[in-house]
Enzyme design. Structure first.
Site, PDB file in Angstrom:
ATOM      1  CD  GLU A 117      -3.261  -1.008  -0.201  1.00 51.62           C
ATOM      2  OE1 GLU A 117      -3.040  -0.612  -0.779  1.00 51.62           O
ATOM      3  OE2 GLU A 117      -3.511  -2.361   0.527  1.00 51.62           O
ATOM      4  CG  HIS A 140      -4.495  -0.121   5.618  1.00 50.79           C
ATOM      5  ND1 HIS A 140      -5.551  -0.059   5.929  1.00 50.79           N
ATOM      6  CD2 HIS A 140      -4.484  -1.520   5.235  1.00 50.79           C
ATOM      7  CE1 HIS A 140      -6.047  -1.309   4.924  1.00 50.79           C
ATOM      8  NE2 HIS A 140      -5.663  -1.772   4.550  1.00 50.79           N
ATOM      9  CG  HIS A 142      -6.880  -5.507   7.441  1.00 54.55           C
ATOM     10  ND1 HIS A 142      -6.687  -7.034   7.026  1.00 54.55           N
ATOM     11  CD2 HIS A 142      -6.784  -4.057   6.291  1.00 54.55           C
ATOM     12  CE1 HIS A 142      -6.354  -6.486   5.438  1.00 54.55           C
ATOM     13  NE2 HIS A 142      -6.919  -5.244   5.410  1.00 54.55           N
ATOM     14  CD  GLU A 170     -12.480   8.033  23.978  1.00 54.47           C
ATOM     15  OE1 GLU A 170     -12.706   6.871  24.087  1.00 54.47           O
ATOM     16  OE2 GLU A 170     -12.000   8.934  24.139  1.00 54.47           O
ATOM     17  CG  HIS A 211      -9.729  -3.288   2.610  1.00 56.62           C
ATOM     18  ND1 HIS A 211      -8.833  -3.050   1.289  1.00 56.62           N
ATOM     19  CD2 HIS A 211      -8.303  -3.618   3.594  1.00 56.62           C
ATOM     20  CE1 HIS A 211      -8.034  -3.860   1.602  1.00 56.62           C
ATOM     21  NE2 HIS A 211      -6.829  -3.846   3.252  1.00 56.62           N
TER      22      HIS A 211
END
Ligand code: 2HA
Ligand code: ZN
Length: 273
Positions: A117, A140, A142, A170, A211
């Protein structure tokens, strides 16, 4: 004499964060990737920055980041394994002057390369640095309940932002800019990188339907905390739905009071006036 790079704060932060993400169940197998912008001054006690181990071409133009250094997770590497073998699973790279390749200075010892990525990471860094000169980290992962939510919730940035803000008090304080979402796209491509970075203009959280999520921040703690907070809200949402849905919630007026009390400006268009 150079110091042991495994003791460098930025390497330790990568080891701890990947281990935490794995333990939380948000980075199974080779899922997830991190890139962390570091300075030459931070690296110099540990590495000779003139010593380039390998040069790896890139498919897109990263010239706005020319000469910048990042510590990144490796393509196909498992977060589970990073702290046992940092030099095999992490790499320190410098973006080449023409922005079309990167130079490997340390790590990926078995011949590996930076995360698949990398386009999204570097495009996000370019975008966030334009709006925040303190920006440093892209994560990144999952995150389970955020992914789940992309199957049941309307995939609209304003609606998603509102739902997440309502789930924990919050949230509006931690991400007053809200979340964005892109359409489902093939990961690892320049196209998904461009689509994500476009959204990063105004927010620090971008959902990839079915994803995972991308988060941006000024420190590892800031970025991890941001994702953690959104994921917690998505978990509460999941439980609320399982309990039969909302009977009451934090009202728009109360969310405004919260924002005022904490001195943050909520993303326009989410709260009713
Ligand atoms: O590297 O998470 O999106 C594995 C991934 C791709
Ligand atoms: Zn992923």
């Amino acid at each position: 004499m150079k110091q042991d790079i495994l003791q460098a704060k930025f390497v330790q932060e990568m080891m701890k964060t990947t281990a935490n993400l794995y333990r939380l169940g948000w980075d199974e197998r080779n899922g997830g990737n991190i890139s962390y912008l570091i300075t030459e001054e931070q690296i110099e006690p540990f590495l000779n920055v003139q010593e380039v181990k390998r040069i790896v071409p890139m498919s897109f133009d990263a010239s706005p980041l020319a000469g910048k250094y990042f510590i990144v997770t490796g393509s196909g590497k498992y977060f589970k394994n990073v702290s046992d073998d940092p030099a095999g699973n992490l790499g320190i790279i410098r973006i080449a002057e023409d922005g079309k390749s990167y130079e490997l200075l340390w790590g990926f010892e078995d011949g590996g390369v930076a995360t698949s990525e990398l386009p999204t990471h570097l495009m996000n860094h370019i975008q966030r640095l334009q709006v925040d000169d303190q920006h440093r980290v892209i994560i990144h992962c999952h995150a389970t309940h955020l992914i789940a939510m992309t199957f049941t919730h309307r995939l609209d940035a304003v609606a998603l932002t509102k739902t997440l803000w309502e789930m924990c008090t919050e949230c509006i304080v931690v991400f007053p800019d809200g979340v964005e979402v892109i359409p489902w796209m093939v990961p690892g491509t320049d196209d998904i990188g461009r689509a994500t970075a476009e959204k990063m203009k105004n927010v620090r959280l971008v959902l990839w339907p079915h994803h995972g999520i991308f988060g941006a921040g000024t420190t590892m703690d800031d970025t991890f905390g941001l994702i953690e907070t959104a994921e917690k809200a998505a978990q509460v949402y999941t439980i609320v739905c399982a309990q039969g849905g909302k009977k009451q919630t934090i009202k728009d007026k109360e969310l405004k009071e919260l924002a005022d009390a904490f001195g943050v400006t909520p993303r326009p268009g989410v709260l009713k006036r």
